[in-house]
Write a protein that holds these residues in place. Structure first.
Motif, PDB file in Angstrom:
ATOM      1  N   TRP A  80       0.827  -1.210   0.000  1.00 26.96           N
ATOM      2  CA  TRP A  80       0.000   0.000   0.000  1.00 26.96           C
ATOM      3  C   TRP A  80       0.863   1.263   0.000  1.00 26.96           C
ATOM      4  O   TRP A  80       0.601   2.200  -0.753  1.00 26.96           O
ATOM      5  CB  TRP A  80      -0.937  -0.018   1.200  1.00 26.96           C
TER       6      TRP A  80
ATOM      7  N   ARG B  71       2.849   1.438  -3.333  1.00 23.28           N
ATOM      8  CA  ARG B  71       2.019   1.330  -4.540  1.00 23.28           C
ATOM      9  C   ARG B  71       2.687   0.420  -5.572  1.00 23.28           C
ATOM     10  O   ARG B  71       2.658   0.675  -6.774  1.00 23.28           O
ATOM     11  CB  ARG B  71       1.755   2.703  -5.162  1.00 23.28           C
TER      12      ARG B  71
ATOM     13  N   THR C   8      -5.789  -8.414  -4.641  1.00 25.19           N
ATOM     14  CA  THR C   8      -6.469  -7.296  -5.305  1.00 25.19           C
ATOM     15  C   THR C   8      -5.495  -6.169  -5.620  1.00 25.19           C
ATOM     16  O   THR C   8      -5.511  -5.610  -6.725  1.00 25.19           O
ATOM     17  CB  THR C   8      -7.622  -6.775  -4.422  1.00 25.19           C
ATOM     18  N   LEU C   9      -4.629  -5.836  -4.660  1.00 24.87           N
ATOM     19  CA  LEU C   9      -3.639  -4.776  -4.903  1.00 24.87           C
ATOM     20  C   LEU C   9      -2.645  -5.191  -5.981  1.00 24.87           C
ATOM     21  O   LEU C   9      -2.217  -4.369  -6.787  1.00 24.87           O
ATOM     22  CB  LEU C   9      -2.913  -4.423  -3.604  1.00 24.87           C
ATOM     23  N   LYS C  10      -2.273  -6.461  -5.999  1.00 25.36           N
ATOM     24  CA  LYS C  10      -1.374  -6.978  -7.041  1.00 25.36           C
ATOM     25  C   LYS C  10      -2.013  -6.741  -8.404  1.00 25.36           C
ATOM     26  O   LYS C  10      -1.381  -6.232  -9.325  1.00 25.36           O
ATOM     27  CB  LYS C  10      -1.118  -8.467  -6.806  1.00 25.36           C
ATOM     28  N   TRP C  11      -3.283  -7.085  -8.537  1.00 27.81           N
ATOM     29  CA  TRP C  11      -3.997  -6.905  -9.793  1.00 27.81           C
ATOM     30  C   TRP C  11      -4.133  -5.419 -10.136  1.00 27.81           C
ATOM     31  O   TRP C  11      -3.868  -4.999 -11.260  1.00 27.81           O
ATOM     32  CB  TRP C  11      -5.363  -7.569  -9.679  1.00 27.81           C
ATOM     33  N   ARG C  12      -4.500  -4.629  -9.134  1.00 26.34           N
ATOM     34  CA  ARG C  12      -4.723  -3.194  -9.358  1.00 26.34           C
ATOM     35  C   ARG C  12      -3.445  -2.481  -9.795  1.00 26.34           C
ATOM     36  O   ARG C  12      -3.451  -1.733 -10.770  1.00 26.34           O
ATOM     37  CB  ARG C  12      -5.261  -2.569  -8.084  1.00 26.34           C
ATOM     38  N   PHE C  13      -2.360  -2.690  -9.064  1.00 28.27           N
ATOM     39  CA  PHE C  13      -1.126  -1.974  -9.372  1.00 28.27           C
ATOM     40  C   PHE C  13      -0.471  -2.493 -10.647  1.00 28.27           C
ATOM     41  O   PHE C  13       0.193  -1.730 -11.356  1.00 28.27           O
ATOM     42  CB  PHE C  13      -0.164  -2.005  -8.185  1.00 28.27           C
TER      43      PHE C  13
ATOM     44  N   ARG D 252      -2.152  -3.434 -13.266  1.00 25.39           N
ATOM     45  CA  ARG D 252      -2.939  -2.786 -14.332  1.00 25.39           C
ATOM     46  C   ARG D 252      -2.508  -1.348 -14.522  1.00 25.39           C
ATOM     47  O   ARG D 252      -2.431  -0.866 -15.646  1.00 25.39           O
ATOM     48  CB  ARG D 252      -4.426  -2.826 -14.008  1.00 25.39           C
ATOM     49  N   GLU D 253      -2.205  -0.654 -13.422  1.00 27.00           N
ATOM     50  CA  GLU D 253      -1.761   0.742 -13.520  1.00 27.00           C
ATOM     51  C   GLU D 253      -0.409   0.839 -14.209  1.00 27.00           C
ATOM     52  O   GLU D 253      -0.163   1.795 -14.949  1.00 27.00           O
ATOM     53  CB  GLU D 253      -1.695   1.371 -12.122  1.00 27.00           C
TER      54      GLU D 253
END
Length: 90
Positions: free
Chosen positions: A28, A31, A79-84, A86-87
């Motif tokens: 977190w 990021r 979820t954070l792995k997927w989110r970051f 993608r960014e």
């Protein structure tokens, strides 16, 4: 169940639940989840889901409760792995 078994089980549950905290905080703050293994966390989330089902089947609410906490925390990391990731691709 003996007092010793309860103490050991409680200690194991606490260690399991707390173990995801440092990784979650690190991801977190930075990021960045690039160092997190997607496959490992998919398997971990699946394992916790199965432990929860097992806990329900044997009516062991400590097993269910501690694994729900672990599922939430490992699911958040996934979820954070997927989110970051993608960014990063944008």
């Amino acid at each position: 169940m003996s007092l010793t078994a309860n103490v050991i089980g409680t200690g194991a549950a606490i260690c399991s639940m707390v173990s995801f905290g440092p990784q979650l905080v690190k991801i977190w703050r930075e990021r960045d989840a690039s160092s997190v293994s997607l496959r490992m966390y998919v398997i971990t989330v699946t394992g916790f889901t199965l432990w929860i089902a097992y806990g329900f089947l044997i009516k062991s609410w400590p097993v269910v409760g501690s694994n729900i906490v672990c599922l939430i925390m490992s699911g958040a990391i996934l979820t954070l792995k997927w989110r970051f990731s993608r960014e990063e691709r944008r």
